[in-house]
Design an enzyme around this catalytic site. Structure first.
Site, PDB file in Angstrom:
ATOM      1  N   ARG A 199      18.583   0.725   4.948  1.00 36.80           N
ATOM      2  CA  ARG A 199      17.209   0.270   4.742  1.00 36.80           C
ATOM      3  C   ARG A 199      16.918  -0.987   5.561  1.00 36.80           C
ATOM      4  O   ARG A 199      16.258  -1.905   5.088  1.00 36.80           O
ATOM      5  CB  ARG A 199      16.940   0.025   3.250  1.00 36.80           C
ATOM      6  CG  ARG A 199      17.262   1.206   2.357  1.00 36.80           C
ATOM      7  CD  ARG A 199      16.358   2.410   2.613  1.00 36.80           C
ATOM      8  NE  ARG A 199      15.000   2.197   2.188  1.00 36.80           N
ATOM      9  CZ  ARG A 199      14.528   2.481   0.991  1.00 36.80           C
ATOM     10  NH1 ARG A 199      15.303   3.046   0.097  1.00 36.80           N
ATOM     11  NH2 ARG A 199      13.292   2.249   0.683  1.00 36.80           N
ATOM     12  N   ARG A 214      10.495  -3.921   4.233  1.00 37.58           N
ATOM     13  CA  ARG A 214       9.658  -5.017   3.779  1.00 37.58           C
ATOM     14  C   ARG A 214      10.250  -6.391   3.986  1.00 37.58           C
ATOM     15  O   ARG A 214       9.550  -7.380   3.866  1.00 37.58           O
ATOM     16  CB  ARG A 214       9.303  -4.813   2.306  1.00 37.58           C
ATOM     17  CG  ARG A 214       8.289  -3.701   2.115  1.00 37.58           C
ATOM     18  CD  ARG A 214       8.238  -3.254   0.687  1.00 37.58           C
ATOM     19  NE  ARG A 214       9.534  -2.750   0.281  1.00 37.58           N
ATOM     20  CZ  ARG A 214       9.909  -2.542  -0.969  1.00 37.58           C
ATOM     21  NH1 ARG A 214       9.095  -2.813  -1.948  1.00 37.58           N
ATOM     22  NH2 ARG A 214      11.101  -2.060  -1.234  1.00 37.58           N
ATOM     23  N   ARG A 239       2.991  -1.778   9.933  1.00 41.89           N
ATOM     24  CA  ARG A 239       2.848  -0.632   9.053  1.00 41.89           C
ATOM     25  C   ARG A 239       1.485  -0.554   8.371  1.00 41.89           C
ATOM     26  O   ARG A 239       1.030   0.527   8.017  1.00 41.89           O
ATOM     27  CB  ARG A 239       3.974  -0.720   8.022  1.00 41.89           C
ATOM     28  CG  ARG A 239       3.769   0.031   6.775  1.00 41.89           C
ATOM     29  CD  ARG A 239       4.983   0.818   6.386  1.00 41.89           C
ATOM     30  NE  ARG A 239       5.087   0.919   4.957  1.00 41.89           N
ATOM     31  CZ  ARG A 239       4.156   1.449   4.182  1.00 41.89           C
ATOM     32  NH1 ARG A 239       3.024   1.879   4.705  1.00 41.89           N
ATOM     33  NH2 ARG A 239       4.331   1.516   2.892  1.00 41.89           N
ATOM     34  N   ASP A 242      12.216   9.370   5.297  1.00 45.45           N
ATOM     35  CA  ASP A 242      12.602   9.249   3.893  1.00 45.45           C
ATOM     36  C   ASP A 242      13.273  10.544   3.459  1.00 45.45           C
ATOM     37  O   ASP A 242      12.999  11.607   4.033  1.00 45.45           O
ATOM     38  CB  ASP A 242      11.391   8.964   3.000  1.00 45.45           C
ATOM     39  CG  ASP A 242      11.829   8.500   1.612  1.00 45.45           C
ATOM     40  OD1 ASP A 242      12.080   7.295   1.436  1.00 45.45           O
ATOM     41  OD2 ASP A 242      11.968   9.351   0.712  1.00 45.45           O
ATOM     42  N   TYR A 257      15.081  13.749  -7.904  1.00 44.64           N
ATOM     43  CA  TYR A 257      13.645  13.429  -7.887  1.00 44.64           C
ATOM     44  C   TYR A 257      12.808  14.636  -8.291  1.00 44.64           C
ATOM     45  O   TYR A 257      11.817  14.534  -9.002  1.00 44.64           O
ATOM     46  CB  TYR A 257      13.215  12.934  -6.499  1.00 44.64           C
ATOM     47  CG  TYR A 257      13.750  11.561  -6.182  1.00 44.64           C
ATOM     48  CD1 TYR A 257      13.249  10.439  -6.834  1.00 44.64           C
ATOM     49  CD2 TYR A 257      14.762  11.380  -5.264  1.00 44.64           C
ATOM     50  CE1 TYR A 257      13.752   9.168  -6.561  1.00 44.64           C
ATOM     51  CE2 TYR A 257      15.273  10.117  -4.983  1.00 44.64           C
ATOM     52  CZ  TYR A 257      14.765   9.029  -5.642  1.00 44.64           C
ATOM     53  OH  TYR A 257      15.252   7.786  -5.382  1.00 44.64           O
TER      54      TYR A 257
HETATM   55  O1  1CP Z   1      15.564   1.388   7.730  1.00 45.57           O
HETATM   56  C1  1CP Z   1      15.528   2.244   6.846  1.00 45.57           C
HETATM   57  O2  1CP Z   1      16.571   2.628   6.339  1.00 45.57           O
HETATM   58  C2  1CP Z   1      14.205   2.777   6.397  1.00 45.57           C
HETATM   59  C3  1CP Z   1      14.104   4.275   6.372  1.00 45.57           C
HETATM   60  C4  1CP Z   1      14.295   4.870   4.978  1.00 45.57           C
HETATM   61  C5  1CP Z   1      15.453   5.460   4.454  1.00 45.57           C
HETATM   62  C6  1CP Z   1      16.814   5.553   5.111  1.00 45.57           C
HETATM   63  C7  1CP Z   1      13.281   4.976   4.002  1.00 45.57           C
HETATM   64  C8  1CP Z   1      11.878   4.515   4.128  1.00 45.57           C
HETATM   65  N1  1CP Z   1      13.802   5.684   2.938  1.00 45.57           N
HETATM   66  C9  1CP Z   1      15.110   5.968   3.192  1.00 45.57           C
HETATM   67  C10 1CP Z   1      16.053   6.768   2.382  1.00 45.57           C
HETATM   68  C11 1CP Z   1      15.817   6.869   0.923  1.00 45.57           C
HETATM   69  N2  1CP Z   1      14.651   7.081   0.257  1.00 45.57           N
HETATM   70  C12 1CP Z   1      16.853   6.865  -0.032  1.00 45.57           C
HETATM   71  C13 1CP Z   1      18.293   6.724   0.303  1.00 45.57           C
HETATM   72  C14 1CP Z   1      18.614   5.289   0.526  1.00 45.57           C
HETATM   73  C15 1CP Z   1      18.802   4.489  -0.727  1.00 45.57           C
HETATM   74  O3  1CP Z   1      19.642   4.885  -1.549  1.00 45.57           O
HETATM   75  O4  1CP Z   1      18.120   3.474  -0.855  1.00 45.57           O
HETATM   76  C16 1CP Z   1      16.297   7.040  -1.299  1.00 45.57           C
HETATM   77  C17 1CP Z   1      17.007   7.077  -2.628  1.00 45.57           C
HETATM   78  C18 1CP Z   1      14.898   7.172  -1.095  1.00 45.57           C
HETATM   79  C19 1CP Z   1      13.876   7.391  -2.116  1.00 45.57           C
HETATM   80  C20 1CP Z   1      12.910   6.272  -2.092  1.00 45.57           C
HETATM   81  N3  1CP Z   1      11.880   6.209  -1.172  1.00 45.57           N
HETATM   82  C21 1CP Z   1      12.897   5.104  -2.875  1.00 45.57           C
HETATM   83  C22 1CP Z   1      13.901   4.756  -3.989  1.00 45.57           C
HETATM   84  C23 1CP Z   1      13.286   4.920  -5.338  1.00 45.57           C
HETATM   85  C24 1CP Z   1      14.295   4.943  -6.478  1.00 45.57           C
HETATM   86  O5  1CP Z   1      14.644   6.044  -6.926  1.00 45.57           O
HETATM   87  O6  1CP Z   1      14.752   3.851  -6.873  1.00 45.57           O
HETATM   88  C25 1CP Z   1      11.808   4.338  -2.446  1.00 45.57           C
HETATM   89  C26 1CP Z   1      11.336   3.013  -3.001  1.00 45.57           C
HETATM   90  C27 1CP Z   1      11.174   5.039  -1.375  1.00 45.57           C
HETATM   91  C28 1CP Z   1      10.013   4.617  -0.554  1.00 45.57           C
HETATM   92  C29 1CP Z   1      10.404   4.082   0.772  1.00 45.57           C
HETATM   93  N4  1CP Z   1      11.064   4.822   1.746  1.00 45.57           N
HETATM   94  C30 1CP Z   1      11.246   4.057   2.860  1.00 45.57           C
HETATM   95  C31 1CP Z   1      10.686   2.757   2.611  1.00 45.57           C
HETATM   96  C32 1CP Z   1      10.667   1.607   3.572  1.00 45.57           C
HETATM   97  C33 1CP Z   1      10.179   2.781   1.293  1.00 45.57           C
HETATM   98  C34 1CP Z   1       9.516   1.629   0.543  1.00 45.57           C
HETATM   99  C35 1CP Z   1       8.081   1.869   0.258  1.00 45.57           C
HETATM  100  C36 1CP Z   1       7.096   1.402   1.289  1.00 45.57           C
HETATM  101  O7  1CP Z   1       7.364   0.577   2.176  1.00 45.57           O
HETATM  102  O8  1CP Z   1       5.945   1.868   1.116  1.00 45.57           O
END
Ligand code: 1CP
Length: 375
Positions: free
Chosen positions: A35, A39, A48, A84, A162
């Site tokens: 990640r 943010r 973004r 994602d 999910y």
């Molecule tokens: O640099 C990077 O890694 C960003 C790219 C990325 C990746 C690798 C995003 C963008 N999501 C992910 C993978 C992801 N998404 C995982 C595996 C990584 C981890 O374990 O953290 C998981 C579980 C998700 C699901 C997800 N998407 C969550 C977690 C929710 C929970 O169950 O606790 C969240 C908050 C998101 C939204 C998301 N995806 C990505 C970003 C930057 C965000 C944040 C929201 C936003 O900026 O609007």
């Protein structure tokens, strides 16, 4: 074009990251941060805007830019494609959205046989062409830089969590009810999600990704027996179906200390370790045939630099203790991983927290490079 980090021999596919994943000699320990785009970076917030994350992902030039920002900022050895784990589900119209501050939410969760009909096969070129397009843009930008592009997918269990729960969960109650009360339906769901992950990763690699990570972030909710019965077979199937690509695979989950040996048996080149298990202990659990990735506690990165510095050094020394413990001569384990094993990819034990000072992560990357530089 980014400046070269991997030296003159680091053409596409033979980057420091790829070499470490395969357990080959490296000029320094490669580092990237899960990640890493996001943010914590002011340039991310600026680029973004306020739209949904899924619309940012479907804008290939924007996704490529967000992928590259942390490479410039941190000097890391790998970019991870800005996407994602729920993108394929969204692209086949299963009805998933990502809520700001919460994560993926599914309007009609998967609870019965009928729900399989709503899960059509994922065809990346037709359903989500922007993913490969972003990968191609990033790969072109990174060519000759020695920085690898990592593609990724959610492992079937974590994506299912999910779908079945309808959103982020603490207890995974619906998932466990489904797997234990309708195991055959569960297996069919897992097989569909395995196909989805395979299609997604294959498209990213064909577009230029040089390695891939399967995020089984929530596998730690399972006991070893549950993991072996309900999650491992589909993950193993994903990895074996992608083996022909010849690029290294990383399998990562959180809270998986008791699952590390089983995760290794799924056949990845690299086992990702969260911050709870020191890497030398992880090595004992995983055996000598894999490289390890990890495992600085992301929350520790909020502490003052001297604390982070010491914690980084502790990870590096556990990694080098683990490398000497993985002497191939003492290797008796058997699995399908093609790599020589014993390598280390430095990372956090889970994703960067949004409050993290980017300067701290830059300093961690620099320290890892300096401390592990080999002549
Ligand atoms: O640099 C990077 O890694 C960003 C790219 C990325 C990746 C690798 C995003 C963008 N999501 C992910 C993978 C992801 N998404 C995982 C595996 C990584 C981890 O374990 O953290 C998981 C579980 C998700 C699901 C997800 N998407 C969550 C977690 C929710 C929970 O169950 O606790 C969240 C908050 C998101 C939204 C998301 N995806 C990505 C970003 C930057 C965000 C944040 C929201 C936003 O900026 O609007």
């Amino acid at each position: 074009m980014l400046s070269s980090r991997g030296g003159p021999d680091a053409g596409a596919g033979d980057t420091c990251l790829v070499r470490a994943c395969f357990g080959k000699p490296v000029p320094h320990t490669p580092v990237w941060f899960m990640r890493q785009a996001g943010r914590s970076l002011p340039e991310y917030r600026a680029a973004r805007g306020s739209g949904s994350i899924l619309s940012a992902i479907s804008d290939a030039p924007l996704a490529a830019e967000l992928t590259l920002q942390p490479v410039r900022r941190y000097g890391v050895d790998a970019a991870i494609l800005f996407s994602d784990i729920v993108v394929p589900l969204h692209a086949v119209d299963f009805g998933v959205e990502v809520e700001a501050g919460r994560g993926p939410v599914v309007a009609q969760p998967f609870r019965s046989e009928d729900d399989l009909d709503r899960l059509r096969p994922f065809v990346p070129e037709a359903d989500a062409p922007y993913v490969a397009e972003a990968a191609r843009l990033v790969a072109a930008e990174l060519a000759e830089s020695g920085v690898a592009l990592i593609g990724f997918a959610g492992a079937p269990f974590t994506v299912a969590s999910y779908m079945v729960e309808g959103g982020p969960s603490r207890t995974f109650a619906h998932v466990k009810r489904l797997m234990h009360s309708a195991p055959e339906l569960w297996d069919r769901l897992m097989a569909r999600l395995a196909d989805m992950a395979v299609a997604s990763v294959r498209a990213q690699v064909l577009a230029g990704a040089q390695a891939f990570q399967l995020f089984d972030s929530w596998a730690g909710a399972l006991s070893p027996a549950e993991y072996e019965r309900f999650a491992l077979p589909a993950t193993r199937s994903v990895l074996s179906q992608l083996a022909d690509l010849g690029v290294p695979s990383i399998l990562f989950g959180v809270g998986t200390g008791e699952l590390l040996a089983l995760m290794g048996s799924a056949g990845p080149d690299v086992v990702g370790v969260d911050w709870r298990v020191p890497l030398d202990e992880a090595r004992r659990r995983v055996g000598p045939r894999h490289s390890l990735q990890g495992n600085l506690d992301p929350a520790l990165c909020l502490a003052p630099w001297p604390v982070v510095e010491e914690a980084t050094r502790t990870v590096l020394s556990a990694a080098s203790a683990s490398a000497s413990a993985s002497d191939p001569a003492s290797n008796s384990a058997s699995n399908s991983a093609p790599s020589e094993g014993g390598g280390h990819v430095f990372n956090l034990g889970h994703g960067v927290l949004p409050e993290t000072d980017p300067g701290i992560l830059r300093a961690v990357a620099d320290l890892v490079h300096e401390e592990t530089a080999r002549t």
